[in-house]
Design a protein around this motif. Structure first.
Motif, PDB file in Angstrom:
ATOM      1  N   LEU A 167      -5.407   0.886  11.226  1.00 36.09           N
ATOM      2  CA  LEU A 167      -6.738   0.519  11.720  1.00 36.09           C
ATOM      3  C   LEU A 167      -7.373  -0.583  10.876  1.00 36.09           C
ATOM      4  N   ARG A 168      -7.148  -0.548   9.585  1.00 35.67           N
ATOM      5  CA  ARG A 168      -7.720  -1.557   8.682  1.00 35.67           C
ATOM      6  C   ARG A 168      -7.123  -2.949   8.915  1.00 35.67           C
ATOM      7  N   HIS A 201       0.848  -1.189   0.000  1.00 36.75           N
ATOM      8  CA  HIS A 201       0.000   0.000   0.000  1.00 36.75           C
ATOM      9  C   HIS A 201       0.883   1.239   0.000  1.00 36.75           C
ATOM     10  N   CYS A 209      -2.652  10.536   7.759  1.00 37.58           N
ATOM     11  CA  CYS A 209      -4.015   9.999   7.855  1.00 37.58           C
ATOM     12  C   CYS A 209      -4.138   8.672   7.109  1.00 37.58           C
ATOM     13  N   GLN A 210      -3.525   8.572   5.943  1.00 33.47           N
ATOM     14  CA  GLN A 210      -3.547   7.317   5.187  1.00 33.47           C
ATOM     15  C   GLN A 210      -2.886   6.192   6.004  1.00 33.47           C
ATOM     16  N   VAL A 221      -2.531   5.975   9.304  1.00 31.12           N
ATOM     17  CA  VAL A 221      -3.391   5.616  10.439  1.00 31.12           C
ATOM     18  C   VAL A 221      -4.532   4.715   9.978  1.00 31.12           C
ATOM     19  N   LEU A 222      -5.141   5.046   8.861  1.00 31.77           N
ATOM     20  CA  LEU A 222      -6.238   4.223   8.341  1.00 31.77           C
ATOM     21  C   LEU A 222      -5.769   2.809   7.985  1.00 31.77           C
ATOM     22  N   LEU A 223      -4.568   2.678   7.455  1.00 34.12           N
ATOM     23  CA  LEU A 223      -4.043   1.349   7.136  1.00 34.12           C
ATOM     24  C   LEU A 223      -3.795   0.531   8.411  1.00 34.12           C
ATOM     25  N   ARG A 267      -4.907  -3.870  11.515  1.00 32.40           N
ATOM     26  CA  ARG A 267      -4.696  -4.205  12.925  1.00 32.40           C
ATOM     27  C   ARG A 267      -3.525  -5.182  13.075  1.00 32.40           C
ATOM     28  N   VAL A 314       1.290   5.512   0.633  1.00 31.88           N
ATOM     29  CA  VAL A 314       0.818   6.734   1.270  1.00 31.88           C
ATOM     30  C   VAL A 314       1.534   7.907   0.618  1.00 31.88           C
TER      31      VAL A 314
END
Length: 104
Positions: free
Chosen positions: A97-98, A67, A90-91, A93-95, A100, A69
């Motif tokens: 969270l996605r 992925h 932000c990207q 952090v979202l990864l 884990r 960013v």
């Protein structure tokens, strides 16, 4: 049945950062064959080609993913750089969270 562990790798720009990460991932794979690997990097840098080549089979088997960013270097006095870094953060952090991950 053993839980499938997820390991997230990041860092790059040069082969000097990517090569050790890939070697560590292979060491983990030897200990945890069921593991899932996620690599987060910047498009167009060393990780873009190196990770895709090294993990080609694992990516095809959905046991690894790559992925990207946003990131930029330069003076922090430029608002556009601050914006780009904010978007990249932000990207990232979202990864996290996605996926884990069990370890980063």
């Amino acid at each position: 049945m053993t839980a499938r562990r997820t390991f997230l790798f990041t860092g790059g720009g040069t082969g000097g950062h990517v090569t050790p990460a890939l070697a560590i991932a292979e060491g983990i794979r030897a200990q945890h064959p069921e593991a899932n690997f996620v690599y987060v990097g910047v498009r167009g840098k060393a990780e873009d080609g190196m990770v895709q080549k090294a993990w080609k089979t694992s990516i095809a088997e959905n046991r690894a993913s790559l992925h990207f960013v946003r990131s930029r270097s330069g003076s922090l006095k430029k608002p556009s750089i601050l914006f780009t870094l904010g978007v990249g953060f932000c990207q990232a952090v979202l990864l996290v969270l996605r996926f884990r991950p069990d370890a980063i």
